[in-house]
Design an enzyme around this catalytic site. Structure first.
Site, PDB file in Angstrom:
ATOM      1  N   GLY A   1     -11.431  -8.696  43.337  1.00 17.88           N
ATOM      2  CA  GLY A   1     -10.060  -8.095  43.619  1.00 17.88           C
ATOM      3  C   GLY A   1     -10.025  -7.519  44.815  1.00 17.88           C
ATOM      4  O   GLY A   1      -8.958  -6.523  45.183  1.00 17.88           O
TER       5      GLY A   1
ATOM      6  N   GLY B   1      -9.306 -14.776  39.631  1.00 19.51           N
ATOM      7  CA  GLY B   1      -8.498 -13.954  39.057  1.00 19.51           C
ATOM      8  C   GLY B   1      -7.209 -14.004  39.703  1.00 19.51           C
ATOM      9  O   GLY B   1      -6.230 -14.650  38.851  1.00 19.51           O
TER      10      GLY B   1
ATOM     11  N   ASN C   1      -8.849 -16.551  35.008  1.00 22.89           N
ATOM     12  CA  ASN C   1      -9.042 -15.380  34.119  1.00 22.89           C
ATOM     13  C   ASN C   1      -7.763 -14.485  34.609  1.00 22.89           C
ATOM     14  O   ASN C   1      -7.675 -13.881  35.774  1.00 22.89           O
ATOM     15  CB  ASN C   1     -10.273 -14.526  34.629  1.00 22.89           C
ATOM     16  N   TRP C   2      -6.816 -14.590  33.444  1.00 24.10           N
ATOM     17  CA  TRP C   2      -5.427 -14.042  33.673  1.00 24.10           C
ATOM     18  C   TRP C   2      -5.650 -12.485  33.711  1.00 24.10           C
ATOM     19  O   TRP C   2      -4.770 -11.982  33.715  1.00 24.10           O
ATOM     20  CB  TRP C   2      -4.527 -14.763  33.064  1.00 24.10           C
ATOM     21  N   LYS C   3      -6.827 -11.759  33.037  1.00 20.85           N
ATOM     22  CA  LYS C   3      -6.985 -10.654  32.853  1.00 20.85           C
ATOM     23  C   LYS C   3      -5.717  -9.856  32.063  1.00 20.85           C
ATOM     24  O   LYS C   3      -5.213 -10.530  31.199  1.00 20.85           O
ATOM     25  CB  LYS C   3      -7.193  -9.657  34.146  1.00 20.85           C
TER      26      LYS C   3
ATOM     27  N   GLU D   1     -15.524  -5.791  34.713  1.00 19.89           N
ATOM     28  CA  GLU D   1     -14.461  -4.854  34.314  1.00 19.89           C
ATOM     29  C   GLU D   1     -14.861  -4.404  32.841  1.00 19.89           C
ATOM     30  O   GLU D   1     -14.473  -3.015  32.747  1.00 19.89           O
ATOM     31  CB  GLU D   1     -12.984  -5.526  34.297  1.00 19.89           C
TER      32      GLU D   1
ATOM     33  N   SER E   1     -12.324 -12.824  44.719  1.00 24.32           N
ATOM     34  CA  SER E   1     -11.323 -13.187  45.743  1.00 24.32           C
ATOM     35  C   SER E   1     -11.546 -14.762  45.998  1.00 24.32           C
ATOM     36  O   SER E   1     -11.119 -15.054  47.009  1.00 24.32           O
ATOM     37  CB  SER E   1     -11.843 -12.412  46.932  1.00 24.32           C
TER      38      SER E   1
HETATM   39  P1  13P Z   1      -9.913 -12.142  41.897  1.00 24.36           P
HETATM   40  O1  13P Z   1     -10.220 -13.408  41.880  1.00 24.36           O
HETATM   41  O2  13P Z   1      -8.760 -11.337  41.510  1.00 24.36           O
HETATM   42  O3  13P Z   1     -10.946 -11.291  42.719  1.00 24.36           O
HETATM   43  O4  13P Z   1     -10.828 -11.624  40.392  1.00 24.36           O
HETATM   44  C1  13P Z   1     -12.071 -12.208  40.103  1.00 24.36           C
HETATM   45  C2  13P Z   1     -12.497 -12.115  38.846  1.00 24.36           C
HETATM   46  O5  13P Z   1     -12.774 -10.875  38.321  1.00 24.36           O
HETATM   47  C3  13P Z   1     -12.369 -13.095  37.714  1.00 24.36           C
HETATM   48  O6  13P Z   1     -12.926 -12.846  36.533  1.00 24.36           O
END
Ligand code: 13P
Length: 250
Positions: free
Chosen positions: A173, A231, A9-11, A97, A210
């Site tokens: 995160g 992420g 998930n590159w957001k 989110e 994470s």
């Molecule tokens: P992180 O791996 O940065 O904690 O993000 C997880 C996430 O929200 C994936 O959708």
């Protein structure tokens, strides 16, 4: 045995050019003996450039959200047919989110999933509790509440399109990862709850929050964990492909 799935998930990171470069690097590092299924989720504006890089590979791409209507006066939204046109095969729906920052509710999330199913898109449906809910002993109840609207709209012929991602909000995160016991419990609760309503569902439940190369081996080996939804660790080819390799070795 179902293969493990790792969804990056590159957001809201990487422009179209940087996304294409990352997709290219990932493809060159994934060797033929790797069994893991790999899906990438760039931002909407990078879908076309990523698609070009993934052509002829087994890596699939999808979007981070979808609207519930096919078209209309919905400024700023993107529909399932638009994503299909770009070759997307899946969408992420209900990421925390979206729920906490952009007002998605249990109901709108379910409507988004329904639109994806209607257009034969796979859905990575995200659920997860906050720290407060966990501390109050409400985790299973919250997961069930988040799954309920999905369960009421899901139809038997759509079962193969459903993947769940368990992402505890407090682990996203933060560098704080859920314990093996917490992950196992939540994954089993999700499997139990969905199969209570749809005995034939054999979909995967991914863990997100994470995820990193130094913690993923233990997680992905847990009973009921079908893969991961990283992420931050999906934004570098090295860490992402390490996760893919780890999942292949289970
Ligand atoms: P992180 O791996 O940065 O904690 O993000 C997880 C996430 O929200 C994936 O959708």
């Amino acid at each position: 045995m179902t293969r493990k799935l790792v969804v990056g998930n590159w957001k809201m990171n990487l422009d179209a050019r940087a996304s294409a470069a990352l997709a290219r690097e990932i493809c060159t590092k994934i060797t033929p003996e790797i069994k893991t299924e790999v899906w990438l989720t760039p931002s909407f504006t990078a879908l076309t450039s990523v698609a070009a890089e993934l052509q002829g590979t087994a890596v699939r791409y999808g979007a981070q959200n979808v609207h519930w209507e096919d078209k209309g006066a919905y400024t700023g939204e993107i529909s399932a047919p638009m994503l299909k046109e770009l070759g997307c095969t899946f969408v992420i729906v209900g990421h925390s989110e979206r729920r906490t920052l952009f007002g998605d509710t249990t109901e709108t999330v379910a409507k988004r999933a329904a639109a994806a199913f209607r257009h034969q898109l796979n859905v990575v449906f995200c659920v997860g509790e906050t720290l407060e809910q966990r501390n109050n002993g409400q985790t299973n109840q919250v997961l069930e509440q988040q799954l309920n609207p999905l369960i009421s709209l899901l139809q038997d012929h759509q079962l193969d399109l459903l993947t769940i991602a368990y992402e505890p909000v407090w682990a996203i995160g933060t560098g704080v990862i859920a314990s093996a016991e917490q992950i196992s419990e939540a994954h089993q609760a999700i499997h139990r709850y969905i199969t209570k309503h749809f005995a034939k569902w054999t979909g995967r439940v991914l863990y997100g929050g994470s995820v990193a190369p130094d913690n993923f081996a233990e997680i992905v080996a847990l009973n009921g964990v079908g893969g991961g939804l990283p992420g931050g660790a999906s934004l570098k080819s090295q860490s992402f492909v390490e996760l893919v390799q780890i999942a292949s070795e289970v």
